[in-house]
Design a protein around this motif. Structure first.
Motif, PDB file in Angstrom:
ATOM      1  N   GLN A 213      19.313  21.014   0.475  1.00  0.00           N
ATOM      2  CA  GLN A 213      19.640  21.752  -0.907  1.00  0.00           C
ATOM      3  C   GLN A 213      20.429  23.241  -0.288  1.00  0.00           C
ATOM      4  O   GLN A 213      19.761  24.040   0.442  1.00  0.00           O
ATOM      5  CB  GLN A 213      18.619  22.119  -1.569  1.00  0.00           C
ATOM      6  CG  GLN A 213      18.912  23.179  -2.950  1.00  0.00           C
ATOM      7  CD  GLN A 213      19.586  22.156  -3.799  1.00  0.00           C
ATOM      8  OE1 GLN A 213      20.024  21.029  -3.632  1.00  0.00           O
ATOM      9  NE2 GLN A 213      20.200  22.725  -5.188  1.00  0.00           N
ATOM     10  N   VAL A 214      21.690  23.391  -0.829  1.00  0.00           N
ATOM     11  CA  VAL A 214      22.384  24.625  -0.529  1.00  0.00           C
ATOM     12  C   VAL A 214      22.093  25.476  -1.416  1.00  0.00           C
ATOM     13  O   VAL A 214      22.424  25.212  -2.713  1.00  0.00           O
ATOM     14  CB  VAL A 214      23.738  24.168  -0.311  1.00  0.00           C
ATOM     15  CG1 VAL A 214      24.619  25.438   0.099  1.00  0.00           C
ATOM     16  CG2 VAL A 214      23.935  23.340   0.948  1.00  0.00           C
ATOM     17  N   SER A 215      21.950  26.702  -1.465  1.00  0.00           N
ATOM     18  CA  SER A 215      21.935  27.718  -2.311  1.00  0.00           C
ATOM     19  C   SER A 215      23.199  28.708  -2.436  1.00  0.00           C
ATOM     20  O   SER A 215      23.577  29.240  -1.404  1.00  0.00           O
ATOM     21  CB  SER A 215      20.822  28.927  -2.002  1.00  0.00           C
ATOM     22  OG  SER A 215      20.679  30.042  -2.833  1.00  0.00           O
ATOM     23  N   ASP A 216      23.755  28.629  -3.445  1.00  0.00           N
ATOM     24  CA  ASP A 216      24.887  29.471  -3.729  1.00  0.00           C
ATOM     25  C   ASP A 216      24.265  31.199  -3.955  1.00  0.00           C
ATOM     26  O   ASP A 216      25.215  31.876  -3.405  1.00  0.00           O
ATOM     27  CB  ASP A 216      25.609  29.316  -4.986  1.00  0.00           C
ATOM     28  CG  ASP A 216      26.428  27.714  -4.675  1.00  0.00           C
ATOM     29  OD1 ASP A 216      27.184  27.847  -3.897  1.00  0.00           O
ATOM     30  OD2 ASP A 216      26.481  26.977  -5.479  1.00  0.00           O
ATOM     31  N   ASP A 217      23.268  31.210  -4.282  1.00  0.00           N
ATOM     32  CA  ASP A 217      22.772  32.562  -4.487  1.00  0.00           C
ATOM     33  C   ASP A 217      22.450  33.079  -3.178  1.00  0.00           C
ATOM     34  O   ASP A 217      22.526  34.627  -2.833  1.00  0.00           O
ATOM     35  CB  ASP A 217      21.029  32.651  -5.245  1.00  0.00           C
ATOM     36  CG  ASP A 217      21.646  32.224  -6.581  1.00  0.00           C
ATOM     37  OD1 ASP A 217      22.883  32.148  -7.048  1.00  0.00           O
ATOM     38  OD2 ASP A 217      20.442  31.946  -7.380  1.00  0.00           O
ATOM     39  N   LYS A 218      22.348  32.439  -2.123  1.00  0.00           N
ATOM     40  CA  LYS A 218      22.021  32.878  -0.887  1.00  0.00           C
ATOM     41  C   LYS A 218      23.164  32.574   0.197  1.00  0.00           C
ATOM     42  O   LYS A 218      22.926  32.233   1.396  1.00  0.00           O
ATOM     43  CB  LYS A 218      20.597  32.332  -0.337  1.00  0.00           C
ATOM     44  CG  LYS A 218      19.291  32.633  -0.876  1.00  0.00           C
ATOM     45  CD  LYS A 218      18.177  32.346  -0.227  1.00  0.00           C
ATOM     46  CE  LYS A 218      16.855  32.792  -1.310  1.00  0.00           C
ATOM     47  NZ  LYS A 218      16.876  32.422  -2.494  1.00  0.00           N
ATOM     48  N   ASP A 219      24.374  32.772  -0.363  1.00  0.00           N
ATOM     49  CA  ASP A 219      25.592  32.637   0.460  1.00  0.00           C
ATOM     50  C   ASP A 219      25.671  31.329   1.197  1.00  0.00           C
ATOM     51  O   ASP A 219      26.076  31.180   2.452  1.00  0.00           O
ATOM     52  CB  ASP A 219      25.775  33.875   1.220  1.00  0.00           C
ATOM     53  CG  ASP A 219      27.425  33.980   1.998  1.00  0.00           C
ATOM     54  OD1 ASP A 219      28.064  33.398   1.137  1.00  0.00           O
ATOM     55  OD2 ASP A 219      27.308  34.548   2.882  1.00  0.00           O
ATOM     56  N   GLY A 220      25.365  29.833   0.550  1.00  0.00           N
ATOM     57  CA  GLY A 220      25.279  28.951   1.536  1.00  0.00           C
ATOM     58  C   GLY A 220      24.320  28.691   2.085  1.00  0.00           C
ATOM     59  O   GLY A 220      24.155  27.533   3.026  1.00  0.00           O
ATOM     60  N   GLN A 221      22.976  29.550   2.195  1.00  0.00           N
ATOM     61  CA  GLN A 221      21.943  29.248   3.073  1.00  0.00           C
ATOM     62  C   GLN A 221      21.146  27.658   2.588  1.00  0.00           C
ATOM     63  O   GLN A 221      21.300  27.364   1.327  1.00  0.00           O
ATOM     64  CB  GLN A 221      20.796  30.216   3.004  1.00  0.00           C
ATOM     65  CG  GLN A 221      19.617  29.967   3.841  1.00  0.00           C
ATOM     66  CD  GLN A 221      18.613  31.105   3.630  1.00  0.00           C
ATOM     67  OE1 GLN A 221      19.002  32.288   3.431  1.00  0.00           O
ATOM     68  NE2 GLN A 221      17.279  30.989   3.642  1.00  0.00           N
ATOM     69  N   VAL A 222      20.854  27.070   3.555  1.00  0.00           N
ATOM     70  CA  VAL A 222      20.119  25.520   3.303  1.00  0.00           C
ATOM     71  C   VAL A 222      18.733  26.140   2.935  1.00  0.00           C
ATOM     72  O   VAL A 222      18.140  26.835   3.756  1.00  0.00           O
ATOM     73  CB  VAL A 222      19.927  24.802   4.427  1.00  0.00           C
ATOM     74  CG1 VAL A 222      19.276  23.500   4.229  1.00  0.00           C
ATOM     75  CG2 VAL A 222      21.375  24.317   4.805  1.00  0.00           C
ATOM     76  N   ILE A 223      18.040  25.892   1.678  1.00  0.00           N
ATOM     77  CA  ILE A 223      16.749  26.263   1.476  1.00  0.00           C
ATOM     78  C   ILE A 223      15.781  25.189   1.291  1.00  0.00           C
ATOM     79  O   ILE A 223      14.581  25.415   1.122  1.00  0.00           O
ATOM     80  CB  ILE A 223      17.020  26.889  -0.149  1.00  0.00           C
ATOM     81  CG1 ILE A 223      17.514  25.965  -1.005  1.00  0.00           C
ATOM     82  CG2 ILE A 223      17.722  28.290  -0.057  1.00  0.00           C
ATOM     83  CD1 ILE A 223      17.495  26.501  -2.468  1.00  0.00           C
ATOM     84  N   ASP A 224      16.264  23.842   1.500  1.00  0.00           N
ATOM     85  CA  ASP A 224      15.333  22.786   1.668  1.00  0.00           C
ATOM     86  C   ASP A 224      16.003  21.630   2.451  1.00  0.00           C
ATOM     87  O   ASP A 224      17.211  21.441   2.240  1.00  0.00           O
ATOM     88  CB  ASP A 224      14.877  22.297   0.362  1.00  0.00           C
ATOM     89  CG  ASP A 224      13.821  21.075   0.285  1.00  0.00           C
ATOM     90  OD1 ASP A 224      12.779  21.405   1.103  1.00  0.00           O
ATOM     91  OD2 ASP A 224      13.880  20.323  -0.624  1.00  0.00           O
ATOM     92  N   SER A 225      15.166  20.989   3.103  1.00  0.00           N
ATOM     93  CA  SER A 225      15.715  19.852   3.928  1.00  0.00           C
ATOM     94  C   SER A 225      14.501  18.836   4.205  1.00  0.00           C
ATOM     95  O   SER A 225      13.425  19.030   4.503  1.00  0.00           O
ATOM     96  CB  SER A 225      16.400  20.290   5.202  1.00  0.00           C
ATOM     97  OG  SER A 225      15.310  20.586   5.997  1.00  0.00           O
ATOM     98  N   ILE A 226      14.848  17.548   4.121  1.00  0.00           N
ATOM     99  CA  ILE A 226      13.965  16.396   4.437  1.00  0.00           C
ATOM    100  C   ILE A 226      14.580  15.396   5.316  1.00  0.00           C
ATOM    101  O   ILE A 226      16.010  15.228   4.891  1.00  0.00           O
ATOM    102  CB  ILE A 226      13.150  15.718   3.263  1.00  0.00           C
ATOM    103  CG1 ILE A 226      14.281  15.301   2.204  1.00  0.00           C
ATOM    104  CG2 ILE A 226      12.329  16.955   2.584  1.00  0.00           C
ATOM    105  CD1 ILE A 226      13.556  14.573   0.940  1.00  0.00           C
ATOM    106  N   TRP A 227      14.045  14.646   6.133  1.00  0.00           N
ATOM    107  CA  TRP A 227      14.480  13.594   6.598  1.00  0.00           C
ATOM    108  C   TRP A 227      13.726  12.264   5.634  1.00  0.00           C
ATOM    109  O   TRP A 227      12.411  12.298   5.924  1.00  0.00           O
ATOM    110  CB  TRP A 227      14.254  13.162   8.125  1.00  0.00           C
ATOM    111  CG  TRP A 227      15.261  13.998   8.888  1.00  0.00           C
ATOM    112  CD1 TRP A 227      14.982  15.067   9.267  1.00  0.00           C
ATOM    113  CD2 TRP A 227      16.193  13.458   9.266  1.00  0.00           C
ATOM    114  NE1 TRP A 227      16.241  15.427  10.239  1.00  0.00           N
ATOM    115  CE2 TRP A 227      17.040  14.621  10.038  1.00  0.00           C
ATOM    116  CE3 TRP A 227      17.039  12.194   9.384  1.00  0.00           C
ATOM    117  CZ2 TRP A 227      18.372  14.322  10.527  1.00  0.00           C
ATOM    118  CZ3 TRP A 227      18.443  12.022   9.958  1.00  0.00           C
ATOM    119  CH2 TRP A 227      18.981  13.196  10.723  1.00  0.00           C
ATOM    120  N   VAL A 228      14.396  11.487   5.215  1.00  0.00           N
ATOM    121  CA  VAL A 228      13.840  10.122   4.837  1.00  0.00           C
ATOM    122  C   VAL A 228      14.093   8.951   5.679  1.00  0.00           C
ATOM    123  O   VAL A 228      15.114   8.766   6.238  1.00  0.00           O
ATOM    124  CB  VAL A 228      14.155   9.592   3.458  1.00  0.00           C
ATOM    125  CG1 VAL A 228      13.396   8.491   2.843  1.00  0.00           C
ATOM    126  CG2 VAL A 228      14.410  10.788   2.152  1.00  0.00           C
TER     127      VAL A 228
END
Length: 442
Positions: A416-431
């Motif tokens: 998940q990319v945050s526009d509020d945080k200038d493109g920072q990835v705020i969540d990630s998972i491997w399925v």
């Protein structure tokens, strides 16, 4: 393993024309634009050798696309249909559709669309899909993006023109609303997303904000492959089978109760075919996208906050889809509608079925749900209930969007990319799934 979204060469350096992002509320008049192409967008036609080009004109003109790898050396022709908006002005425009055929999979093409008498669009480029199942398609996914407060649009535009995606998945709710101002808001929005959708297939499903005049703006403007009025359809790409469907058949019953039955029968038949052992071996991943989620922990009293979501359980005599998706082993379910991001633990019937405590998304025993409705619209964000349920893994209210890549038959990476945080990835998972198929509660 870390984030991996820099795998594709920046093919869009070949773009020869500047992209214009239309202001929030232009007035489109027939006597100004006439036959000039507007609202250009691509959709996958269902085959690696084909691509659908769709656009709009105010006047009726020929439907022509000139295209090629090294120049505009080929010509494809199609047709147009008259679309009359249901507003009090009964504005008319013509929606043009042309299917490009004979494409070389994985090759990059330039194109423009229009006609000699009406004029030509800017020059755009796209890359034809690769053939077969042994490659790694990448996606951006989001819902609930309007032409006002479209927070994610500029970042998505930059990503797209850097060649980061093979597909865009817009999971319902467009423009806010496409029928507003006698469909001028819809025109403005379609021109805004041209900066994305003219370069990468823009695949959609319908949301509640498209309900006016029996969803006519949505049905008329988009071109999904082999679908029923663009409302439910599926396509294969790489190692995955993707299904777009309408959650709205459960809510706008004034347009016909039989839609619930027809869609359910279609879904069952489509999933049955996709789940055949020989097909699941080729394309093990099954991914669905529908607008209103079965589960959410927002506090806006929407359907998914009630004990029994009608999307999940259906109405009396009309089944919902949770049992169906569980039966056929759907791997990932993408939703929107809530103007937030929420990741769920693998869940079925309100119970968590993690693969294990240490690695919940490795061989999970139920589908993984992602709610990604925070791309930005005039309605801003939704709030949260105070205490999240046990099936809610992570909640975030930043504006942003989801992207994911199917690395192979066993590994899917999502972030998940945050526009509020200038493109920072705020969540990630491997399925991670060693085997795909029906789930078992044992």
């Amino acid at each position: 393993m870390g984030s991996d979204f820099s795998w594709q060469a920046p093919i869009f350096m070949a773009i020869l024309a500047a992209v214009v992002v239309v202001s929030a509320s232009p007035v489109i008049k027939r006597d100004i634009y006439g036959g000039w192409p507007q609202q250009v967008h691509l959709s996958y036609a269902g085959s690696a050798s084909e691509m659908m080009v769709t656009w709009s004109t105010a006047n009726q003109t020929d439907s022509v696309v000139e295209y090629g790898e090294g120049g505009l050396v080929k010509t494809a022709r199609g047709s147009s249909v008259e679309f009359e908006d249901g507003g009090d002005e009964h504005r008319v425009q013509y929606i043009h559709r042309v299917t490009l055929t004979g494409l070389s999979p994985g090759h990059t093409y330039m194109y423009h669309c229009g006609s000699m008498e009406g004029g030509w669009s800017d020059l755009f480029v796209f890359t034809a899909m690769k053939e077969g199942t042994d490659w790694s398609p990448s996606f951006a996914a989001f819902g609930d993006m309007g032409n006002e407060n479209a927070q994610s649009l500029s970042r998505l535009q930059g990503d797209t023109q850097r060649g980061m995606y093979d597909f865009i998945l817009h999971v319902g709710d467009f423009a806010y609303d496409m029928d507003s101002e006698n469909a001028r808001v819809g025109d403005a929005f379609m021109n805004q997303i041209q900066s994305i959708a003219a370069y990468v297939p823009y695949m959609t499903c319908v949301g509640n904000h498209e309900n006016a005049y029996n969803f006519s703006n949505y049905v008329s403007r988009f071109s999904m492959p082999g679908g029923v009025q663009n409302l439910w359809y599926s396509f294969n790409v790489g190692p995955t089978h993707i299904i777009g469907f309408s959650t709205e058949v459960y809510f706008y019953v004034q347009y016909g109760l039989k839609q619930m039955t027809e869609q359910y029968k279609w879904l069952e038949q489509d999933l049955m075919e996709a789940a055949k052992p020989e097909n699941r071996k080729e394309r093990p991943w099954i991914i669905t996208m529908g607008h209103r989620p079965m589960y959410c922990s927002n506090n806006d009293h929407d359907d998914c906050t009630r004990h029994e979501s009608v999307v999940r359980k259906g109405h009396t005599g009309y089944p919902g889809v949770e049992d169906l998706f569980y039966k056929y082993g759907v791997d990932l379910e993408i939703w929107a509608h809530e103007h937030t991001y929420e990741r769920l633990w693998p869940v079925y019937d309100y119970k968590v079925y993690n693969g294990s405590m240490a690695t919940p998304y490795t061989n999970p025993k139920a589908p993984v749900h992602i709610i990604t409705g925070s791309a930005g619209c005039r309605e801003r964000h939704d709030g949260w209930i105070a205490n999240p349920p046990v099936w809610s893994a992570l909640r975030n209210s930043d504006y942003g969007y989801t992207k994911f890549k199917l690395h192979n038959s066993t590994h899917l990476y999502l972030e998940q990319v945050s526009d509020d945080k200038d493109g920072q990835v705020i969540d990630s998972i491997w399925v991670v799934k060693d085997q795909h198929g029906p789930y078992s509660r044992t």
